[in-house]
Design a protein around this motif. Structure first.
Motif, PDB file in Angstrom:
ATOM      1  N   GLY A  47       0.728  -1.139   0.049  1.00  0.00           N
ATOM      2  CA  GLY A  47      -0.008  -0.069  -0.023  1.00  0.00           C
ATOM      3  C   GLY A  47       0.824   1.131   0.027  1.00  0.00           C
ATOM      4  O   GLY A  47       0.256   2.321   0.121  1.00  0.00           O
ATOM      5  N   GLY A  48       2.242   1.003  -0.058  1.00  0.00           N
ATOM      6  CA  GLY A  48       3.085   2.227   0.068  1.00  0.00           C
ATOM      7  C   GLY A  48       3.842   2.456  -1.151  1.00  0.00           C
ATOM      8  O   GLY A  48       3.253   1.687  -2.365  1.00  0.00           O
ATOM      9  N   SER A  49       4.853   3.107  -1.333  1.00  0.00           N
ATOM     10  CA  SER A  49       5.475   3.628  -2.606  1.00  0.00           C
ATOM     11  C   SER A  49       6.859   2.824  -2.648  1.00  0.00           C
ATOM     12  O   SER A  49       7.511   3.140  -3.314  1.00  0.00           O
ATOM     13  N   SER A  50       6.883   1.793  -1.681  1.00  0.00           N
ATOM     14  CA  SER A  50       7.959   1.010  -1.921  1.00  0.00           C
ATOM     15  C   SER A  50       8.366  -0.053  -3.266  1.00  0.00           C
ATOM     16  O   SER A  50       7.260   0.009  -3.843  1.00  0.00           O
ATOM     17  N   THR A  51       9.596   0.129  -3.748  1.00  0.00           N
ATOM     18  CA  THR A  51       9.691  -0.863  -4.935  1.00  0.00           C
ATOM     19  C   THR A  51      10.429  -2.221  -4.387  1.00  0.00           C
ATOM     20  O   THR A  51      11.440  -2.243  -3.372  1.00  0.00           O
ATOM     21  N   GLY A  52      10.287  -3.288  -5.255  1.00  0.00           N
ATOM     22  CA  GLY A  52      11.160  -4.262  -4.931  1.00  0.00           C
ATOM     23  C   GLY A  52      12.128  -4.385  -5.828  1.00  0.00           C
ATOM     24  O   GLY A  52      11.996  -4.021  -6.859  1.00  0.00           O
ATOM     25  N   ASP A  53      13.405  -5.100  -5.357  1.00  0.00           N
ATOM     26  CA  ASP A  53      14.394  -5.499  -6.181  1.00  0.00           C
ATOM     27  C   ASP A  53      14.243  -6.900  -6.805  1.00  0.00           C
ATOM     28  O   ASP A  53      14.391  -7.906  -5.882  1.00  0.00           O
ATOM     29  N   ALA A  54      14.238  -7.095  -8.181  1.00  0.00           N
ATOM     30  CA  ALA A  54      14.033  -8.336  -8.493  1.00  0.00           C
ATOM     31  C   ALA A  54      15.144  -9.208  -8.354  1.00  0.00           C
ATOM     32  O   ALA A  54      15.058 -10.582  -7.880  1.00  0.00           O
ATOM     33  N   ALA A  55      16.532  -8.676  -8.454  1.00  0.00           N
ATOM     34  CA  ALA A  55      17.805  -9.415  -8.193  1.00  0.00           C
ATOM     35  C   ALA A  55      17.962 -10.086  -6.717  1.00  0.00           C
ATOM     36  O   ALA A  55      18.168 -11.117  -6.265  1.00  0.00           O
ATOM     37  N   ALA A  56      17.343  -8.962  -5.647  1.00  0.00           N
ATOM     38  CA  ALA A  56      17.363  -9.464  -4.241  1.00  0.00           C
ATOM     39  C   ALA A  56      16.371 -10.466  -4.037  1.00  0.00           C
ATOM     40  O   ALA A  56      16.639 -11.575  -3.258  1.00  0.00           O
ATOM     41  N   GLY A  57      15.017 -10.286  -4.685  1.00  0.00           N
ATOM     42  CA  GLY A  57      14.068 -11.237  -4.409  1.00  0.00           C
ATOM     43  C   GLY A  57      14.384 -12.882  -5.286  1.00  0.00           C
ATOM     44  O   GLY A  57      13.999 -13.744  -4.479  1.00  0.00           O
ATOM     45  N   LYS A  58      15.150 -12.597  -6.357  1.00  0.00           N
ATOM     46  CA  LYS A  58      15.566 -14.129  -6.551  1.00  0.00           C
ATOM     47  C   LYS A  58      16.497 -14.614  -5.849  1.00  0.00           C
ATOM     48  O   LYS A  58      16.486 -15.650  -5.475  1.00  0.00           O
ATOM     49  N   ALA A  59      17.478 -13.902  -5.365  1.00  0.00           N
ATOM     50  CA  ALA A  59      18.330 -14.492  -4.065  1.00  0.00           C
ATOM     51  C   ALA A  59      17.696 -14.946  -3.304  1.00  0.00           C
ATOM     52  O   ALA A  59      18.070 -16.047  -2.482  1.00  0.00           O
ATOM     53  N   ILE A  60      16.507 -14.325  -2.609  1.00  0.00           N
ATOM     54  CA  ILE A  60      15.779 -14.852  -1.460  1.00  0.00           C
ATOM     55  C   ILE A  60      15.173 -16.216  -1.768  1.00  0.00           C
ATOM     56  O   ILE A  60      14.945 -17.188  -1.274  1.00  0.00           O
ATOM     57  N   PHE A  61      14.686 -16.091  -3.186  1.00  0.00           N
ATOM     58  CA  PHE A  61      13.789 -17.362  -3.631  1.00  0.00           C
ATOM     59  C   PHE A  61      14.522 -18.353  -3.798  1.00  0.00           C
ATOM     60  O   PHE A  61      14.173 -19.609  -3.310  1.00  0.00           O
ATOM     61  N   ASP A  62      15.685 -18.481  -4.347  1.00  0.00           N
ATOM     62  CA  ASP A  62      16.680 -19.436  -4.553  1.00  0.00           C
ATOM     63  C   ASP A  62      17.613 -19.739  -3.237  1.00  0.00           C
ATOM     64  O   ASP A  62      18.369 -20.916  -3.525  1.00  0.00           O
ATOM     65  N   GLY A  63      17.638 -18.894  -2.204  1.00  0.00           N
ATOM     66  CA  GLY A  63      18.092 -19.618  -1.082  1.00  0.00           C
ATOM     67  C   GLY A  63      19.605 -18.990  -0.910  1.00  0.00           C
ATOM     68  O   GLY A  63      20.211 -19.294  -0.004  1.00  0.00           O
ATOM     69  N   THR A  64      20.051 -18.166  -2.143  1.00  0.00           N
ATOM     70  CA  THR A  64      21.437 -17.400  -2.082  1.00  0.00           C
ATOM     71  C   THR A  64      21.183 -16.767  -0.748  1.00  0.00           C
ATOM     72  O   THR A  64      22.472 -16.583  -0.066  1.00  0.00           O
ATOM     73  N   THR A  65      20.337 -15.813  -0.543  1.00  0.00           N
ATOM     74  CA  THR A  65      20.256 -15.072   0.637  1.00  0.00           C
ATOM     75  C   THR A  65      19.129 -15.841   1.655  1.00  0.00           C
ATOM     76  O   THR A  65      17.939 -16.044   1.359  1.00  0.00           O
ATOM     77  N   ALA A  66      19.775 -16.404   2.542  1.00  0.00           N
ATOM     78  CA  ALA A  66      19.196 -17.468   3.485  1.00  0.00           C
ATOM     79  C   ALA A  66      18.185 -16.472   4.441  1.00  0.00           C
ATOM     80  O   ALA A  66      18.730 -15.597   4.820  1.00  0.00           O
ATOM     81  N   ILE A  67      17.063 -16.981   4.821  1.00  0.00           N
ATOM     82  CA  ILE A  67      16.388 -16.552   5.703  1.00  0.00           C
ATOM     83  C   ILE A  67      15.955 -17.499   6.843  1.00  0.00           C
ATOM     84  O   ILE A  67      15.772 -18.458   6.851  1.00  0.00           O
ATOM     85  N   ALA A  68      16.502 -17.136   7.939  1.00  0.00           N
ATOM     86  CA  ALA A  68      16.644 -17.723   9.252  1.00  0.00           C
ATOM     87  C   ALA A  68      15.575 -18.847   9.437  1.00  0.00           C
ATOM     88  O   ALA A  68      14.384 -18.131   9.528  1.00  0.00           O
ATOM     89  N   GLY A  69      15.512 -20.073   9.534  1.00  0.00           N
ATOM     90  CA  GLY A  69      14.277 -20.675   9.887  1.00  0.00           C
ATOM     91  C   GLY A  69      13.207 -21.057   8.783  1.00  0.00           C
ATOM     92  O   GLY A  69      12.077 -21.383   9.364  1.00  0.00           O
ATOM     93  N   GLN A 142      10.356  -5.288   3.055  1.00  0.00           N
ATOM     94  CA  GLN A 142      11.231  -4.987   1.829  1.00  0.00           C
ATOM     95  C   GLN A 142      11.566  -6.357   1.088  1.00  0.00           C
ATOM     96  O   GLN A 142      11.424  -6.581  -0.078  1.00  0.00           O
ATOM     97  N   GLN A 143      11.948  -7.154   1.898  1.00  0.00           N
ATOM     98  CA  GLN A 143      12.153  -8.650   1.105  1.00  0.00           C
ATOM     99  C   GLN A 143      11.001  -9.125   0.776  1.00  0.00           C
ATOM    100  O   GLN A 143      11.140  -9.882  -0.457  1.00  0.00           O
ATOM    101  N   VAL A 144       9.688  -8.936   1.050  1.00  0.00           N
ATOM    102  CA  VAL A 144       8.310  -9.651   0.680  1.00  0.00           C
ATOM    103  C   VAL A 144       8.423  -8.710  -0.801  1.00  0.00           C
ATOM    104  O   VAL A 144       8.412  -9.400  -2.034  1.00  0.00           O
ATOM    105  N   ASP A 145       8.441  -7.480  -0.911  1.00  0.00           N
ATOM    106  CA  ASP A 145       8.502  -6.609  -2.119  1.00  0.00           C
ATOM    107  C   ASP A 145       9.397  -7.293  -3.041  1.00  0.00           C
ATOM    108  O   ASP A 145       9.186  -7.417  -4.274  1.00  0.00           O
ATOM    109  N   ASP A 146      10.655  -7.645  -2.511  1.00  0.00           N
ATOM    110  CA  ASP A 146      11.588  -8.101  -3.528  1.00  0.00           C
ATOM    111  C   ASP A 146      11.307  -9.548  -4.263  1.00  0.00           C
ATOM    112  O   ASP A 146      11.538  -9.634  -5.356  1.00  0.00           O
TER     113      ASP A 146
END
Length: 155
Positions: A47-69, A142-146
């Motif tokens: 609902g805000g004006s934030s933007t997501g970063d697709a490259a950061a989102g891909k890193a979260i999606f594929d596990g390159t950026t680990a999310i604890a638990g 922000q990570q969700v937006d990514d």
């Protein structure tokens, strides 16, 4: 063994398979096509004006950026057209389908709610409660937006 007990063991086996896959990050060629996509995509999910970063989102999606638990999305979803789905639906082309899933939501809103509240809408053929339900707590807004920006790049 009863059918119900066998079903429970099968579901437990799938869950364990997803957890085993959590520690592995895949190469771009295993994840899907990502080249040539802008790295920032406007996301109206919060609902805000934030933007997501697709490259950061891909890193979260594929596990390159680990999310604890939390397992990486790739442990249950594939994003390459023609590849068989695993635990969850194949997300190739999700950017085009997402806007048609829930009448009151655009693609960005649908993807956002699917991440933070995966049981709010369950795709036909998949069981409610199958997707990890802790991403809303484990990921920052922000990570969700990514991740949403990355998924919107999968046309």
């Amino acid at each position: 063994m009863t059918i119900l007990l066998r079903g429970r063991y099968a579901l437990l086996g799938l869950a364990l398979l997803g957890l085993v896959a959590c520690g592995s990050a895949a190469k771009d060629s295993e994840v899907g096509v990502f080249a040539g996509v802008p790295t920032t995509v406007p996301v109206a999910s919060t609902g805000g004006s934030s933007t997501g970063d697709a490259a950061a989102g891909k890193a979260i999606f594929d596990g390159t950026t680990a999310i604890a638990g939390s397992p990486p999305c790739l442990s249950c979803h594939v994003v390459e057209a023609g590849k068989p789905q695993t635990v969850g639906p194949n997300l190739a082309g999700i950017a085009d389908r997402a806007a048609t899933r829930v009448a009151s939501q655009d693609a960005s809103q649908y993807l956002h709610s699917s991440i933070v509240d995966p049981n709010s809408f369950v795709v036909d053929g998949f069981a409610q409660g199958l997707m990890f339900a802790g991403y809303g707590d484990a990921l920052t807004p922000q990570q969700v937006d990514d991740v949403v920006a990355y998924l919107l790049s999968l046309k």
